[in-house]
Design an enzyme around this catalytic site. Structure first.
Site, PDB file in Angstrom:
ATOM      1  CG  HIS A 262      42.082  -5.448 -51.174  1.00 42.91           C
ATOM      2  ND1 HIS A 262      42.181  -6.552 -51.983  1.00 42.91           N
ATOM      3  CD2 HIS A 262      41.453  -4.504 -51.893  1.00 42.91           C
ATOM      4  CE1 HIS A 262      41.655  -6.274 -53.155  1.00 42.91           C
ATOM      5  NE2 HIS A 262      41.196  -5.032 -53.125  1.00 42.91           N
ATOM      6  CG  ASP A 313      37.282   2.505 -51.662  1.00 45.63           C
ATOM      7  OD1 ASP A 313      37.132   1.273 -51.628  1.00 45.63           O
ATOM      8  OD2 ASP A 313      36.950   3.204 -52.647  1.00 45.63           O
TER       9      ASP A 313
HETATM   10  C1  SDX Z   1      37.270  -2.188 -52.811  1.00 46.59           C
HETATM   11  O1  SDX Z   1      38.005  -6.759 -54.326  1.00 46.59           O
HETATM   12  C2  SDX Z   1      38.478  -5.669 -54.830  1.00 46.59           C
HETATM   13  O2  SDX Z   1      39.414  -5.707 -55.612  1.00 46.59           O
HETATM   14  C3  SDX Z   1      37.759  -4.424 -54.412  1.00 46.59           C
HETATM   15  C4  SDX Z   1      38.408  -3.120 -54.818  1.00 46.59           C
HETATM   16  C5  SDX Z   1      38.365  -2.910 -56.313  1.00 46.59           C
HETATM   17  O3  SDX Z   1      39.158  -2.116 -56.842  1.00 46.59           O
HETATM   18  O4  SDX Z   1      37.389  -3.432 -56.952  1.00 46.59           O
HETATM   19  O5  SDX Z   1      39.767  -3.102 -54.397  1.00 46.59           O
HETATM   20  C6  SDX Z   1      37.673  -1.938 -54.210  1.00 46.59           C
HETATM   21  O6  SDX Z   1      36.176  -2.631 -52.587  1.00 46.59           O
HETATM   22  C7  SDX Z   1      38.264  -1.940 -51.719  1.00 46.59           C
HETATM   23  C8  SDX Z   1      37.729  -2.339 -50.305  1.00 46.59           C
HETATM   24  C9  SDX Z   1      36.783  -1.247 -49.831  1.00 46.59           C
HETATM   25  N1  SDX Z   1      36.116  -1.675 -48.593  1.00 46.59           N
HETATM   26  C10 SDX Z   1      36.473  -1.159 -47.410  1.00 46.59           C
HETATM   27  O7  SDX Z   1      37.367  -0.346 -47.244  1.00 46.59           O
HETATM   28  C11 SDX Z   1      35.612  -1.651 -46.254  1.00 46.59           C
HETATM   29  C12 SDX Z   1      36.497  -2.045 -45.069  1.00 46.59           C
HETATM   30  N2  SDX Z   1      37.252  -3.207 -45.431  1.00 46.59           N
HETATM   31  C13 SDX Z   1      36.813  -4.476 -44.906  1.00 46.59           C
HETATM   32  O8  SDX Z   1      35.432  -4.592 -44.763  1.00 46.59           O
HETATM   33  C14 SDX Z   1      37.536  -5.668 -45.513  1.00 46.59           C
HETATM   34  O9  SDX Z   1      38.884  -5.426 -45.447  1.00 46.59           O
HETATM   35  C15 SDX Z   1      37.170  -6.110 -46.927  1.00 46.59           C
HETATM   36  C16 SDX Z   1      35.715  -6.264 -47.115  1.00 46.59           C
HETATM   37  C17 SDX Z   1      37.711  -5.150 -47.922  1.00 46.59           C
HETATM   38  C18 SDX Z   1      37.840  -7.469 -47.167  1.00 46.59           C
HETATM   39  O10 SDX Z   1      37.317  -8.272 -46.237  1.00 46.59           O
HETATM   40  P1  SDX Z   1      37.576  -9.851 -46.144  1.00 46.59           P
HETATM   41  O11 SDX Z   1      38.636 -10.299 -47.079  1.00 46.59           O
HETATM   42  O12 SDX Z   1      36.248 -10.527 -46.200  1.00 46.59           O
HETATM   43  O13 SDX Z   1      38.204  -9.968 -44.685  1.00 46.59           O
HETATM   44  P2  SDX Z   1      37.357 -10.086 -43.365  1.00 46.59           P
HETATM   45  O14 SDX Z   1      36.268  -9.046 -43.323  1.00 46.59           O
HETATM   46  O15 SDX Z   1      36.979 -11.513 -43.212  1.00 46.59           O
HETATM   47  O16 SDX Z   1      38.446  -9.682 -42.265  1.00 46.59           O
HETATM   48  C19 SDX Z   1      39.495 -10.588 -41.923  1.00 46.59           C
HETATM   49  C20 SDX Z   1      39.967 -10.110 -40.559  1.00 46.59           C
HETATM   50  C21 SDX Z   1      38.810  -9.936 -39.587  1.00 46.59           C
HETATM   51  O17 SDX Z   1      39.345 -10.100 -38.282  1.00 46.59           O
HETATM   52  P3  SDX Z   1      38.826 -11.349 -37.405  1.00 46.59           P
HETATM   53  O18 SDX Z   1      37.324 -11.163 -37.270  1.00 46.59           O
HETATM   54  O19 SDX Z   1      39.193 -12.593 -38.247  1.00 46.59           O
HETATM   55  O20 SDX Z   1      39.609 -11.201 -36.126  1.00 46.59           O
HETATM   56  O21 SDX Z   1      40.553  -8.799 -40.666  1.00 46.59           O
HETATM   57  C22 SDX Z   1      39.721  -7.846 -39.977  1.00 46.59           C
HETATM   58  C23 SDX Z   1      38.388  -8.513 -39.716  1.00 46.59           C
HETATM   59  O22 SDX Z   1      37.806  -8.012 -38.533  1.00 46.59           O
HETATM   60  N3  SDX Z   1      39.512  -6.705 -40.876  1.00 46.59           N
HETATM   61  C24 SDX Z   1      39.133  -5.492 -40.478  1.00 46.59           C
HETATM   62  C25 SDX Z   1      39.077  -4.727 -41.636  1.00 46.59           C
HETATM   63  N4  SDX Z   1      39.402  -5.482 -42.697  1.00 46.59           N
HETATM   64  C26 SDX Z   1      39.655  -6.714 -42.210  1.00 46.59           C
HETATM   65  N5  SDX Z   1      38.856  -4.998 -39.231  1.00 46.59           N
HETATM   66  C27 SDX Z   1      38.497  -3.709 -39.195  1.00 46.59           C
HETATM   67  N6  SDX Z   1      38.426  -2.907 -40.276  1.00 46.59           N
HETATM   68  C28 SDX Z   1      38.700  -3.364 -41.497  1.00 46.59           C
HETATM   69  N7  SDX Z   1      38.641  -2.558 -42.563  1.00 46.59           N
END
Ligand code: SDX
Length: 376
Positions: A262, A313
């Site tokens: 998140h 989710d």
């Molecule tokens: C919702 O914003 C909200 O409030 C949204 C929500 C709401 O109620 O409205 O809470 C609802 O959208 C929840 C999130 C649903 N999405 C997912 O489950 C998709 C998977 N999650 C990721 O894509 C990610 O965690 C996000 C998109 C939710 C947040 O991403 P960020 O803040 O942009 O972080 P990032 O992608 O830059 O990741 C930072 C690091 C990375 O590692 P490095 O490349 O720096 O080594 O953390 C890793 C990422 O690779 N990482 C993940 C990951 N989440 C972060 N690696 C693998 N799987 C993941 N899910």
């Protein structure tokens, strides 16, 4: 001009808001001062909608009036010509595309469409909150070759939706579970879809346009679309005994793990524990606990290995699946709840507005010479 911050506006505070507070370190979520744990335990979705729009919990009388308006067939039913439009869509059209199209079209029949006053916007928000479940359920029936069912004003929003989807009276546990899920999804500060709604409202555009913008943003798999992706993962794993090996390989392959991580929470999303409990109870009731068993194993391994935590989710879809709801209806259900929050933010934006217009730091050339095409 200030320098570019972190990508994705990370940690950028756009404006103040009185609607919702997220404590990412403590893992707390608050709507208008009330902890979502308390609202999940004691409130109803209709009462939370009132709270988000009006800023206070309603008195008994205020609640009864609001509940009656939100349940009224006049607010829940769809214009017959919109049903005609739905019948014209290809059956393969996804429910989120139908929702985006249907909400946009609803403004054509809305008597307050051209009025952006707070009173008119609350009426439009009321109609959209009442109509979206009818729209989602209507498409579920039409794409299966059945006639849409008329909304039942005697049922709560949750019970009526489950009835319109299946044609059967839902169990009390299913209604309670669904209602808590709607409460948990109702608002979440400046998430991507809410911010899309606020940017649209900030141009002094209307409620329907802002909600349509938000639906478009929610559709993406990094946001609301993740709950569907989680269930596709569960369906791929199938057998709880295979879950550990599957997720360890996914981590080794550096897969994006849907339902985890998140932008704001640095601990487990406070909504996940409720959705895990409800999905477990429902799975037990319907005699299929395999989905939650798979998710529990996946959650244990991902948390241990990657130190990223379950978000809203991860477990929501397992609960919906136990109610017999199709996977591609999970994100529309998210939207049916979040429309309450989106509308609250549109009202707040319109109430103290300035156009939202950030800058971009230009990195391209600045003195290019135009060469006629005959010489290129
Ligand atoms: C919702 O914003 C909200 O409030 C949204 C929500 C709401 O109620 O409205 O809470 C609802 O959208 C929840 C999130 C649903 N999405 C997912 O489950 C998709 C998977 N999650 C990721 O894509 C990610 O965690 C996000 C998109 C939710 C947040 O991403 P960020 O803040 O942009 O972080 P990032 O992608 O830059 O990741 C930072 C690091 C990375 O590692 P490095 O490349 O720096 O080594 O953390 C890793 C990422 O690779 N990482 C993940 C990951 N989440 C972060 N690696 C693998 N799987 C993941 N899910």
């Amino acid at each position: 001009m200030s320098t570019v911050g972190k990508a994705g506006l990370e940690d950028v505070v756009v404006s103040t808001t009185d609607i919702c507070y997220i404590d990412g370190r403590e893992g707390r979520l608050i709507y208008r001062g009330y902890d979502v744990d308390d609202l999940a335990a004691h409130s109803t979705f209709e009462e939370v909608v009132y709270l988000l729009w009006h800023g206070v919990l309603p008195s008994k009388k205020e609640y009864e009036t609001f509940y009656k308006a939100l349940s009224a067939s006049t607010n829940r039913k769809l214009p017959p010509k919109l049903i005609t439009i739905l019948h014209a869509l290809p059956k393969k059209t996804t429910p989120m595309e139908v929702l985006r199209t249907g909400v946009s079209a609803l403004s054509a029949w809305d008597p307050d469409a051209a009025d952006n006053s707070r009173e008119a916007s609350v009426r439009k928000a009321m109609r959209l909150t009442a109509q979206m479940p009818t729209l989602v359920a209507a498409w579920e029936r039409i794409r299966r070759g059945k006639a849409p069912l008329a909304p039942n004003p005697k049922l709560s929003l949750s019970a009526n939706f489950l009835y319109m989807m299946s044609g059967k009276k839902p169990t009390d546990l299913a209604v309670k579970t669904f209602d808590v899920a709607l409460i948990l999804h109702a608002d979440h500060e400046f998430n991507a879809s809410t911010f899309a709604a606020r940017v649209t409202a900030a141009t002094l555009s209307d409620m329907h346009s802002a909600i349509t913008s938000a639906i478009g943003a929610l559709k993406g798999p990094l946001h609301g679309g993740a709950n569907e992706q989680v269930m596709l993962m569960v369906d791929k794993i199938k057998d709880p005994a295979k879950a550990e090996a599957w997720i360890r390989k996914a981590i080794a392959d550096k897969m994006r793990l849907m339902g985890f991580g998140h932008r704001v929470y640095r601990v487990e999303d406070p909504r996940a524990k409720h959705l895990r409990r409800l999905a477990t109870e429902l799975g037990r009731q319907v005699g299929d606990e395999s989905k939650v068993q798979i998710l529990n194993t996946v959650a244990r391994v991902v948390t241990e290995e990657k130190h990223i935590y379950p978000n809203v989710d991860l477990f929501s879809g397992a609960g919906y699946a136990a109610m017999g709801i199709a996977t591609d209806q999970f994100t529309p259900i998210f939207a049916m709840s979040r429309v309450a929050g989106w509308a609250a933010h549109v009202l707040e934006q319109h109430g103290n507005n300035r156009l939202i217009r950030p800058r971009g730091e230009y990195t391209g050339p600045t003195r290019a010479t135009y060469v006629p095409i005959s010489q290129r």
